[in-house]
Design a protein around this motif. Structure first.
Motif, PDB file in Angstrom:
ATOM      1  N   SER A 126       0.670  -1.336   0.126  1.00 63.52           N
ATOM      2  CA  SER A 126       0.043  -0.074   0.138  1.00 63.52           C
ATOM      3  C   SER A 126       0.901   1.287   0.059  1.00 63.52           C
ATOM      4  CB  SER A 126      -0.937  -0.021   1.072  1.00 63.52           C
ATOM      5  OG  SER A 126      -0.235  -0.019   2.380  1.00 63.52           O
ATOM      6  N   GLU A 127       2.058   1.204   0.657  1.00 59.78           N
ATOM      7  CA  GLU A 127       2.849   2.370   0.814  1.00 59.78           C
ATOM      8  C   GLU A 127       3.494   2.669  -0.608  1.00 59.78           C
ATOM      9  OE1 GLU A 127       3.634   4.602   3.007  1.00 59.78           O
ATOM     10  OE2 GLU A 127       2.583   3.534   4.651  1.00 59.78           O
ATOM     11  N   LEU A 128       3.697   1.629  -1.384  1.00 57.62           N
ATOM     12  CA  LEU A 128       4.348   1.635  -2.840  1.00 57.62           C
ATOM     13  C   LEU A 128       3.306   2.109  -3.595  1.00 57.62           C
ATOM     14  CD1 LEU A 128       6.751  -1.445  -2.842  1.00 57.62           C
ATOM     15  CD2 LEU A 128       7.277   1.071  -2.444  1.00 57.62           C
ATOM     16  N   TRP A 129       1.935   1.608  -3.487  1.00 61.50           N
ATOM     17  CA  TRP A 129       1.021   2.038  -4.450  1.00 61.50           C
ATOM     18  C   TRP A 129       0.489   3.567  -4.168  1.00 61.50           C
ATOM     19  CZ3 TRP A 129      -1.371   0.488  -8.808  1.00 61.50           C
ATOM     20  CH2 TRP A 129      -2.656   1.152  -8.593  1.00 61.50           C
ATOM     21  N   SER A 130       0.688   3.808  -3.104  1.00 61.42           N
ATOM     22  CA  SER A 130       0.391   5.326  -2.721  1.00 61.42           C
ATOM     23  C   SER A 130       1.067   6.311  -3.557  1.00 61.42           C
ATOM     24  CB  SER A 130       0.339   5.698  -1.288  1.00 61.42           C
ATOM     25  OG  SER A 130       1.526   5.496  -0.816  1.00 61.42           O
ATOM     26  N   GLU A 131       2.236   5.690  -4.017  1.00 62.23           N
ATOM     27  CA  GLU A 131       3.159   6.670  -4.725  1.00 62.23           C
ATOM     28  C   GLU A 131       3.364   6.417  -6.198  1.00 62.23           C
ATOM     29  OE1 GLU A 131       5.686   9.343  -3.769  1.00 62.23           O
ATOM     30  OE2 GLU A 131       4.350   9.307  -1.958  1.00 62.23           O
ATOM     31  N   ARG A 132       2.258   5.933  -6.771  1.00 68.78           N
ATOM     32  CA  ARG A 132       2.413   5.638  -8.079  1.00 68.78           C
ATOM     33  C   ARG A 132       2.279   6.934  -8.905  1.00 68.78           C
ATOM     34  NH1 ARG A 132      -2.676   5.192  -5.593  1.00 68.78           N
ATOM     35  NH2 ARG A 132      -4.298   6.310  -6.667  1.00 68.78           N
ATOM     36  N   ARG A 133       3.218   6.769  -9.869  1.00 68.02           N
ATOM     37  CA  ARG A 133       3.491   8.009 -10.782  1.00 68.02           C
ATOM     38  C   ARG A 133       3.291   7.747 -12.222  1.00 68.02           C
ATOM     39  NH1 ARG A 133       8.458  10.116  -7.157  1.00 68.02           N
ATOM     40  NH2 ARG A 133       7.120  10.597  -5.365  1.00 68.02           N
ATOM     41  N   ARG A 134       3.777   8.475 -12.963  1.00 59.93           N
ATOM     42  CA  ARG A 134       3.620   8.174 -14.417  1.00 59.93           C
ATOM     43  C   ARG A 134       4.692   6.926 -15.005  1.00 59.93           C
ATOM     44  NH1 ARG A 134       6.591  12.715 -13.806  1.00 59.93           N
ATOM     45  NH2 ARG A 134       8.852  12.868 -14.738  1.00 59.93           N
ATOM     46  N   THR A 135       5.594   6.710 -14.116  1.00 59.31           N
ATOM     47  CA  THR A 135       6.708   5.554 -14.468  1.00 59.31           C
ATOM     48  C   THR A 135       6.123   4.333 -13.582  1.00 59.31           C
ATOM     49  OG1 THR A 135       8.125   6.244 -12.507  1.00 59.31           O
ATOM     50  CG2 THR A 135       8.765   7.327 -14.676  1.00 59.31           C
ATOM     51  N   MET A 136       4.923   4.369 -13.141  1.00 55.62           N
ATOM     52  CA  MET A 136       4.632   3.279 -12.376  1.00 55.62           C
ATOM     53  C   MET A 136       4.440   2.209 -13.188  1.00 55.62           C
ATOM     54  SD  MET A 136       4.604   2.730  -8.973  1.00 55.62           S
ATOM     55  CE  MET A 136       4.323   1.213  -8.204  1.00 55.62           C
ATOM     56  N   GLN A 137       4.131   2.085 -14.332  1.00 51.86           N
ATOM     57  CA  GLN A 137       3.823   0.903 -15.362  1.00 51.86           C
ATOM     58  C   GLN A 137       5.065   0.141 -15.183  1.00 51.86           C
ATOM     59  OE1 GLN A 137       3.363   4.028 -16.265  1.00 51.86           O
ATOM     60  NE2 GLN A 137       4.337   4.532 -17.994  1.00 51.86           N
ATOM     61  N   LYS A 138       6.397   0.867 -15.121  1.00 56.35           N
ATOM     62  CA  LYS A 138       7.522   0.153 -15.136  1.00 56.35           C
ATOM     63  C   LYS A 138       7.836  -0.369 -13.989  1.00 56.35           C
ATOM     64  CE  LYS A 138       9.301   3.374 -18.785  1.00 56.35           C
ATOM     65  NZ  LYS A 138      10.327   4.300 -19.146  1.00 56.35           N
ATOM     66  N   ARG A 139       7.147   0.086 -12.746  1.00 54.44           N
ATOM     67  CA  ARG A 139       7.609  -0.153 -11.536  1.00 54.44           C
ATOM     68  C   ARG A 139       6.643  -1.625 -10.982  1.00 54.44           C
ATOM     69  NH1 ARG A 139       8.974   4.396  -7.419  1.00 54.44           N
ATOM     70  NH2 ARG A 139       7.842   5.765  -8.816  1.00 54.44           N
ATOM     71  N   TRP A 140       5.938  -1.992 -11.797  1.00 52.40           N
ATOM     72  CA  TRP A 140       4.813  -3.082 -11.248  1.00 52.40           C
ATOM     73  C   TRP A 140       5.380  -3.983 -10.338  1.00 52.40           C
ATOM     74  CZ3 TRP A 140       5.390  -8.153 -12.361  1.00 52.40           C
ATOM     75  CH2 TRP A 140       6.139  -8.507 -13.471  1.00 52.40           C
ATOM     76  N   PRO A 141       6.712  -4.728 -10.398  1.00 59.66           N
ATOM     77  CA  PRO A 141       7.072  -5.548  -9.645  1.00 59.66           C
ATOM     78  C   PRO A 141       7.053  -4.884  -8.199  1.00 59.66           C
ATOM     79  CG  PRO A 141       8.558  -5.437 -11.346  1.00 59.66           C
ATOM     80  CD  PRO A 141       7.512  -4.324 -11.513  1.00 59.66           C
ATOM     81  N   THR A 142       7.278  -3.684  -7.880  1.00 56.74           N
ATOM     82  CA  THR A 142       7.053  -3.176  -6.458  1.00 56.74           C
ATOM     83  C   THR A 142       5.723  -3.718  -5.820  1.00 56.74           C
ATOM     84  OG1 THR A 142       6.375  -1.030  -7.304  1.00 56.74           O
ATOM     85  CG2 THR A 142       8.674  -1.276  -7.106  1.00 56.74           C
ATOM     86  N   ILE A 143       4.749  -3.521  -6.641  1.00 54.49           N
ATOM     87  CA  ILE A 143       3.333  -4.015  -6.099  1.00 54.49           C
ATOM     88  C   ILE A 143       3.328  -5.336  -6.175  1.00 54.49           C
ATOM     89  CG2 ILE A 143       1.056  -3.633  -6.242  1.00 54.49           C
ATOM     90  CD1 ILE A 143       2.571  -1.147  -5.692  1.00 54.49           C
ATOM     91  N   ALA A 144       3.706  -6.178  -7.237  1.00 60.89           N
ATOM     92  CA  ALA A 144       3.570  -7.433  -7.320  1.00 60.89           C
ATOM     93  C   ALA A 144       4.225  -8.436  -6.309  1.00 60.89           C
ATOM     94  CB  ALA A 144       3.840  -7.889  -8.700  1.00 60.89           C
ATOM     95  N   VAL A 145       5.350  -8.038  -5.977  1.00 63.38           N
ATOM     96  CA  VAL A 145       6.057  -8.934  -4.995  1.00 63.38           C
ATOM     97  C   VAL A 145       5.379  -9.159  -3.679  1.00 63.38           C
ATOM     98  CG1 VAL A 145       8.295  -9.034  -3.815  1.00 63.38           C
ATOM     99  CG2 VAL A 145       8.463  -8.681  -6.300  1.00 63.38           C
ATOM    100  N   PRO A 146       5.326  -7.985  -2.961  1.00 65.21           N
ATOM    101  CA  PRO A 146       4.702  -7.979  -1.585  1.00 65.21           C
ATOM    102  C   PRO A 146       3.048  -8.599  -1.674  1.00 65.21           C
ATOM    103  CG  PRO A 146       4.911  -5.614  -2.364  1.00 65.21           C
ATOM    104  CD  PRO A 146       5.518  -6.520  -3.247  1.00 65.21           C
ATOM    105  N   VAL A 147       2.542  -8.253  -2.723  1.00 66.05           N
ATOM    106  CA  VAL A 147       1.390  -8.791  -2.888  1.00 66.05           C
ATOM    107  C   VAL A 147       1.078 -10.194  -3.195  1.00 66.05           C
ATOM    108  CG1 VAL A 147      -1.018  -8.822  -4.285  1.00 66.05           C
ATOM    109  CG2 VAL A 147       0.112  -6.738  -3.752  1.00 66.05           C
ATOM    110  N   MET A 148       2.231 -10.765  -3.892  1.00 63.47           N
ATOM    111  CA  MET A 148       2.351 -12.417  -4.126  1.00 63.47           C
ATOM    112  C   MET A 148       2.599 -12.815  -2.637  1.00 63.47           C
ATOM    113  SD  MET A 148       4.030 -12.434  -7.680  1.00 63.47           S
ATOM    114  CE  MET A 148       3.943 -14.243  -7.583  1.00 63.47           C
ATOM    115  N   HIS A 149       3.574 -12.329  -2.211  1.00 65.59           N
ATOM    116  CA  HIS A 149       4.132 -12.778  -0.531  1.00 65.59           C
ATOM    117  C   HIS A 149       2.880 -12.807   0.291  1.00 65.59           C
ATOM    118  CE1 HIS A 149       6.628 -13.594   2.555  1.00 65.59           C
ATOM    119  NE2 HIS A 149       6.280 -12.322   3.378  1.00 65.59           N
ATOM    120  N   GLY A 150       2.132 -11.943   0.229  1.00 67.68           N
ATOM    121  CA  GLY A 150       0.979 -11.876   1.434  1.00 67.68           C
ATOM    122  C   GLY A 150      -0.093 -12.924   0.743  1.00 67.68           C
TER     123      GLY A 150
END
Length: 230
Positions: A126-150
């Motif tokens: 959620s912390e990483l998702w709250s900082e979504r910006r125009r480059t977030m499509q390149k940073r999808w692993p920042t959300i996917a890794v903790p979500v998959m872990h959970g």
């Protein structure tokens, strides 16, 4: 578990080293969390039941504090202050439940521990998702890794906690093996995400320095030309 702790310890030392070298506090938080978590799991794995119930509870609590430090590292990296009550919340819940319900079976303890770690993983995402910006499509692993872990941690909670709450074989089921494998993958994947975030920030800083005049804050000739082309 020992292999997972060795990998986590090596990655933690590397993060602390780069954090000190580059003066990035978030890397120090991440590295320290890895080292603390690896130490607690290693002592728990080697000592086992010989350590006694109070020490085992303390080691598990330290592991949950390490999970809270990972969440706080994400906050520090994004410019927020550490949330100290949240850092200790998982450990307090764990010890409180263990003291209030001493007869709790192993399966339910595994379920509770997995739930605490899953909550911290969700908070990190959620912390990483709250900082979504125009480059977030390149940073999808920042959300996917903790979500998959959970998700990996929540799945046995649903299967074991709701469908087979009194099955004593749950503690020795395939999920215990899956946890150890998932720990290694999560440790490596998280470090990949960390360095991707650090690299992205460094690239942004250099791009800004190359296109903005440091005195006036206005675009220089290069920045003006690129803006006009856009």
């Amino acid at each position: 578990y020992l292999f997972a702790t060795m990998v986590a310890g090596m990655l933690g030392a590397m993060l602390v080293f780069f954090g000190k070298q580059e003066n990035i506090p978030a890397l120090k938080w991440w590295g320290t969390a890895y080292l603390i978590g690896a130490a607690s799991v290693a002592i728990w794995t080697i000592g086992g039941s010989k350590l006694g119930e109070p020490l085992l509870l303390a080691l598990n609590a330290v592991g949950f504090i390490a999970c809270g430090m990972v969440w706080n590292a994400a906050r520090v990296f994004l410019g927020r202050k550490p949330h100290l009550p949240g850092l200790l919340f998982g450990a307090i819940v764990w010890i409180g439940v263990a003291v209030a319900l001493p007869s709790l079976n192993v399966a339910m303890r595994l379920t509770l521990g997995a739930a605490i770690v899953a909550v911290y993983a969700a908070l990190t995402a959620s912390e990483l998702w709250s900082e979504r910006r125009r480059t977030m499509q390149k940073r999808w692993p920042t959300i996917a890794v903790p979500v998959m872990h959970g998700g990996v941690l929540m799945l046995p909670i649903l299967l074991g906690g709701l469908l087979r709450p009194h099955d004593e074989t749950f503690a020795s089921s395939i999920w215990v093996t899956a946890f150890s494998i998932e720990l290694i993958l999560y440790a490596i994947g998280t470090v990949f995400v960390i360095f991707m975030l650090v690299s992205d920030r460094a690239v942004t800083v250099h791009k800004t320095a190359a296109s903005v005049d440091p005195l006036s804050g206005m675009l220089n000739r290069r920045g003006f030309s690129e803006a006009c082309l856009r």
